[in-house]
Design a protein around this motif. Sequence first.
Motif, PDB file in Angstrom:
ATOM      1  N   ASP A 250      -2.540 -13.292   0.841  1.00 38.58           N
ATOM      2  CA  ASP A 250      -3.058 -12.123   0.103  1.00 38.58           C
ATOM      3  C   ASP A 250      -3.095 -12.429  -1.398  1.00 38.58           C
ATOM      4  O   ASP A 250      -4.021 -12.027  -2.102  1.00 38.58           O
ATOM      5  CB  ASP A 250      -2.181 -10.892   0.339  1.00 38.58           C
ATOM      6  CG  ASP A 250      -2.084 -10.530   1.822  1.00 38.58           C
ATOM      7  OD1 ASP A 250      -3.103 -10.677   2.522  1.00 38.58           O
ATOM      8  OD2 ASP A 250      -0.992 -10.103   2.268  1.00 38.58           O
TER       9      ASP A 250
ATOM     10  N   ASN B 290       1.512  -4.410  14.838  1.00 38.68           N
ATOM     11  CA  ASN B 290       0.169  -4.710  14.323  1.00 38.68           C
ATOM     12  C   ASN B 290      -0.067  -4.044  12.970  1.00 38.68           C
ATOM     13  O   ASN B 290      -0.821  -4.552  12.142  1.00 38.68           O
ATOM     14  CB  ASN B 290      -0.924  -4.343  15.336  1.00 38.68           C
ATOM     15  CG  ASN B 290      -1.191  -2.854  15.407  1.00 38.68           C
ATOM     16  OD1 ASN B 290      -0.233  -2.071  15.395  1.00 38.68           O
ATOM     17  ND2 ASN B 290      -2.444  -2.466  15.460  1.00 38.68           N
ATOM     18  N   LEU B 291       0.624  -2.916  12.711  1.00 37.24           N
ATOM     19  CA  LEU B 291       0.530  -2.279  11.387  1.00 37.24           C
ATOM     20  C   LEU B 291       1.416  -3.008  10.377  1.00 37.24           C
ATOM     21  O   LEU B 291       1.049  -3.180   9.215  1.00 37.24           O
ATOM     22  CB  LEU B 291       0.935  -0.808  11.482  1.00 37.24           C
ATOM     23  CG  LEU B 291       0.054   0.078  12.366  1.00 37.24           C
ATOM     24  CD1 LEU B 291       0.605   1.505  12.417  1.00 37.24           C
ATOM     25  CD2 LEU B 291      -1.386   0.092  11.861  1.00 37.24           C
TER      26      LEU B 291
ATOM     27  N   THR C  30       3.070  -7.983   2.215  1.00 34.32           N
ATOM     28  CA  THR C  30       2.272  -9.003   1.529  1.00 34.32           C
ATOM     29  C   THR C  30       2.608 -10.399   2.059  1.00 34.32           C
ATOM     30  O   THR C  30       3.772 -10.718   2.294  1.00 34.32           O
ATOM     31  CB  THR C  30       2.584  -8.961   0.019  1.00 34.32           C
ATOM     32  OG1 THR C  30       2.273  -7.658  -0.452  1.00 34.32           O
ATOM     33  CG2 THR C  30       1.781  -9.993  -0.749  1.00 34.32           C
ATOM     34  N   LYS C  31       1.553 -11.205   2.237  1.00 34.17           N
ATOM     35  CA  LYS C  31       1.734 -12.612   2.615  1.00 34.17           C
ATOM     36  C   LYS C  31       1.142 -13.473   1.497  1.00 34.17           C
ATOM     37  O   LYS C  31       0.350 -12.983   0.681  1.00 34.17           O
ATOM     38  CB  LYS C  31       1.029 -12.902   3.943  1.00 34.17           C
ATOM     39  CG  LYS C  31       1.671 -12.176   5.131  1.00 34.17           C
ATOM     40  CD  LYS C  31       0.954 -12.412   6.442  1.00 34.17           C
ATOM     41  CE  LYS C  31      -0.333 -11.619   6.567  1.00 34.17           C
ATOM     42  NZ  LYS C  31      -0.137 -10.142   6.563  1.00 34.17           N
TER      43      LYS C  31
ATOM     44  N   GLU D  29       2.042  -6.077  10.315  1.00 34.63           N
ATOM     45  CA  GLU D  29       1.306  -7.291   9.978  1.00 34.63           C
ATOM     46  C   GLU D  29       0.450  -7.082   8.715  1.00 34.63           C
ATOM     47  O   GLU D  29       0.382  -7.933   7.842  1.00 34.63           O
ATOM     48  CB  GLU D  29       0.422  -7.639  11.189  1.00 34.63           C
ATOM     49  CG  GLU D  29      -0.469  -8.840  11.042  1.00 34.63           C
ATOM     50  CD  GLU D  29       0.327 -10.146  11.053  1.00 34.63           C
ATOM     51  OE1 GLU D  29       1.510 -10.122  11.420  1.00 34.63           O
ATOM     52  OE2 GLU D  29      -0.261 -11.172  10.655  1.00 34.63           O
ATOM     53  N   ASP D  30      -0.176  -5.899   8.613  1.00 37.16           N
ATOM     54  CA  ASP D  30      -1.011  -5.601   7.440  1.00 37.16           C
ATOM     55  C   ASP D  30      -0.184  -5.129   6.251  1.00 37.16           C
ATOM     56  O   ASP D  30      -0.571  -5.301   5.110  1.00 37.16           O
ATOM     57  CB  ASP D  30      -2.014  -4.470   7.771  1.00 37.16           C
ATOM     58  CG  ASP D  30      -3.120  -4.954   8.680  1.00 37.16           C
ATOM     59  OD1 ASP D  30      -3.132  -6.163   8.994  1.00 37.16           O
ATOM     60  OD2 ASP D  30      -3.966  -4.130   9.074  1.00 37.16           O
ATOM     61  N   TYR D  31       0.940  -4.487   6.566  1.00 35.95           N
ATOM     62  CA  TYR D  31       1.698  -3.767   5.528  1.00 35.95           C
ATOM     63  C   TYR D  31       2.329  -4.709   4.509  1.00 35.95           C
ATOM     64  O   TYR D  31       2.208  -4.503   3.304  1.00 35.95           O
ATOM     65  CB  TYR D  31       2.776  -2.909   6.213  1.00 35.95           C
ATOM     66  CG  TYR D  31       3.564  -2.010   5.286  1.00 35.95           C
ATOM     67  CD1 TYR D  31       2.969  -0.898   4.689  1.00 35.95           C
ATOM     68  CD2 TYR D  31       4.912  -2.249   5.030  1.00 35.95           C
ATOM     69  CE1 TYR D  31       3.700  -0.050   3.857  1.00 35.95           C
ATOM     70  CE2 TYR D  31       5.654  -1.415   4.205  1.00 35.95           C
ATOM     71  CZ  TYR D  31       5.043  -0.309   3.616  1.00 35.95           C
ATOM     72  OH  TYR D  31       5.760   0.513   2.806  1.00 35.95           O
TER      73      TYR D  31
ATOM     74  N   THR E  78       0.856  -1.176   0.000  1.00 41.79           N
ATOM     75  CA  THR E  78       0.000   0.000   0.000  1.00 41.79           C
ATOM     76  C   THR E  78       0.902   1.239   0.000  1.00 41.79           C
ATOM     77  O   THR E  78       2.047   1.178   0.459  1.00 41.79           O
ATOM     78  CB  THR E  78      -0.939  -0.047   1.217  1.00 41.79           C
ATOM     79  OG1 THR E  78      -1.860   1.012   1.099  1.00 41.79           O
ATOM     80  CG2 THR E  78      -0.182   0.089   2.527  1.00 41.79           C
TER      81      THR E  78
END
Lengths: 340, 326
Positions: free
Chosen positions: B317, B306-307, B313-314, B309-311, B297
């Motif tokens: 996704d 925790n951010l 790509t896994k 974790e979203d940032y 992003t």
Amino acid sequence: MDKLFDPKYFNDELAIEGFGSQELTKFLDAMILIRKAEEKLAENIENGVIKCPCHLGVGQEAIAVGVSSVLRNSDKVFGAHRSHSHFLALNSDLDGLFSEVLGKESGSSKGMGGSMHLIDRSVGFEGSVPIVSATIPIATGAALAAKLNKKGEVAVAYFGDGATEEGAFHESLNLASTHKLPVLYICENNLFSSHLHISLRQPSQRIARFAESHLIESATLDGNNVTEISKHCQKAVDKIRNTNRPYFLELITYRWKGHVGYREDMDVGVKRKEDLLVWRNRDPIRRLELALINSKTLTQDSINDIHASIDFRIKESWKRAIDGVFPEKNNLLDLVYSKK
Amino acid sequence: MKREISYAEGILEAFNYLLTNHQNVFVIGQGLWSPWYVGASMKDLDVKYGKERVIDSPVSELAVTGAAVGASICGYRPVVVHPRMDFMVLAIDQIVNQAAKWRHMFGGKSIAPVTIRGIINRGGEQGAQHSQALHSWFAHVPGLRVVMPATADDARDLLVASVLSDDPVMFIDDRWCYEHKSQVVDIEPVRLDSVEPRVLKEGNDVTILGIGYSSLLCLEASTNLEKDGISAEVIDLRILNPIKVKNILKSVEKTKRFVVVDGGWTNCGMAGELIARVMENISISDLSASPKRVTLTDAPAPTSSNLEEDYYTKSVDIEQVVKTMF
């Protein structure tokens, strides 16, 4: 020291002791060639034939001629945006310069570089570029290569006083001093960066102070005195070859033209106009001519002959450049990458 | 005879090969005399080849990169190492203005065959200035070859090819790949300009193109997608500039679905460029779904876990995006 920055001083004939007439004539010839070549460029910028930006160094000819007089073809020399003199002083290649400025295939960079990207590897001129200070680290790397070669080669970086305000300059001096690299730093201090006087850019106008802070041996000299520059550079270069230590030479001079183009005072108005009149008295060519006439090394007539012969060479070279062909269209893409 | 090496070992093998077989190769950069700076990828090189050829440097990214460029112009094959790509930004003039243009602007009379090794080192709450993957910037510049290996064999062989190339090369390796293992044989140098995107795994239903570490994520995703009956073809880009799309096009023509996964930001990134290249050369009616990209992003890397974790790509996704195309 202050007198070097005051154009009232250093206007007399040069000291020529220790130089033979052949060498002195060579100095004169080289300086006149550079002067007249740049005047030819100025004329053709004004009349619109040259479109490529040209940074002329009229008035500063003694520096390149003096420095080049002690270099070998195996040394590695790098210039900057105002480098016609650096290029010509090594090989007098008028055709290479004129054709390059016109973007012709016969130019020193095959018409791909223009005034700001000159190269002549046959004499060790490894390239000039206009990003201010960019060739200082590159020359420092050439010195690293020279050190690894162990053949006594020297790298030379020409740059102006403005470049010493860039970080790359300070980083390079630190690197060269710490790693003991055989590089000769030549600062042409003409007191101006583009339009802005050094007093408005730095707390002191003496650039060699930076060399002192990096524990690099240095000197500040009259940049319009070709014999003194040559003599001093010989000692400096011998020392560099023998010790692998850098050396820093600051040469005080003055540019007679504006930052770019043919005009004399285009950037800075009246004050510079007044200054320029006084600085013209420190003309490196006239001072050598005076010394040659007064010492009876040359007559005024033979000096006139030199001027006439160079005028002829320039006229012929310019004609060849005008008649030259442009690079093939495929160069645009074919020169981007090597084949492996 | 085949043997298994890790990505970090591959880089180390390449350096050993180059320093042993090519006397004009030297290495310069920060941390080269430190045991921990560049992981295991440069272990003991200074001890083996001497501090004159493996040079730890002052904290001067710009001058050190410029010095490597200068030495390359004078016949050497230096590798300048930036242990973290974020700091390499300080050297950008020498990379973009000087090395990349040297050959062209001097009419081919001189070359600057320097290799610039920029390492991506991210995750672990390192934050905005210790986590960047700026490969797309460099791929934009004509004259600069940009190489990004995903696998251990490529890490080794493409580093050798980069240093032996007559052009300046930006070689980007990713610390997240360092444990990846490949089977290799002894080094046989390849020409960098002959290297094409490589099919890592064949499939029929969707083409997933990865770049660097993302290619490993694509492989992981493809294994999971098999369980859902989706056969994914995974391609590793390898060379970002100059770009070659022939193999990619061939694959997309077969699978009719195209996803690009890149660990860089979305805007003006490699993923967008690759989709454009494919779309320009394929009829839209030949595709079963619109092409997709999975990228970071457009935000700086966060520090908070925790951010983070979203940032990043896994593989899940990628799997989710692929499933929307069926």
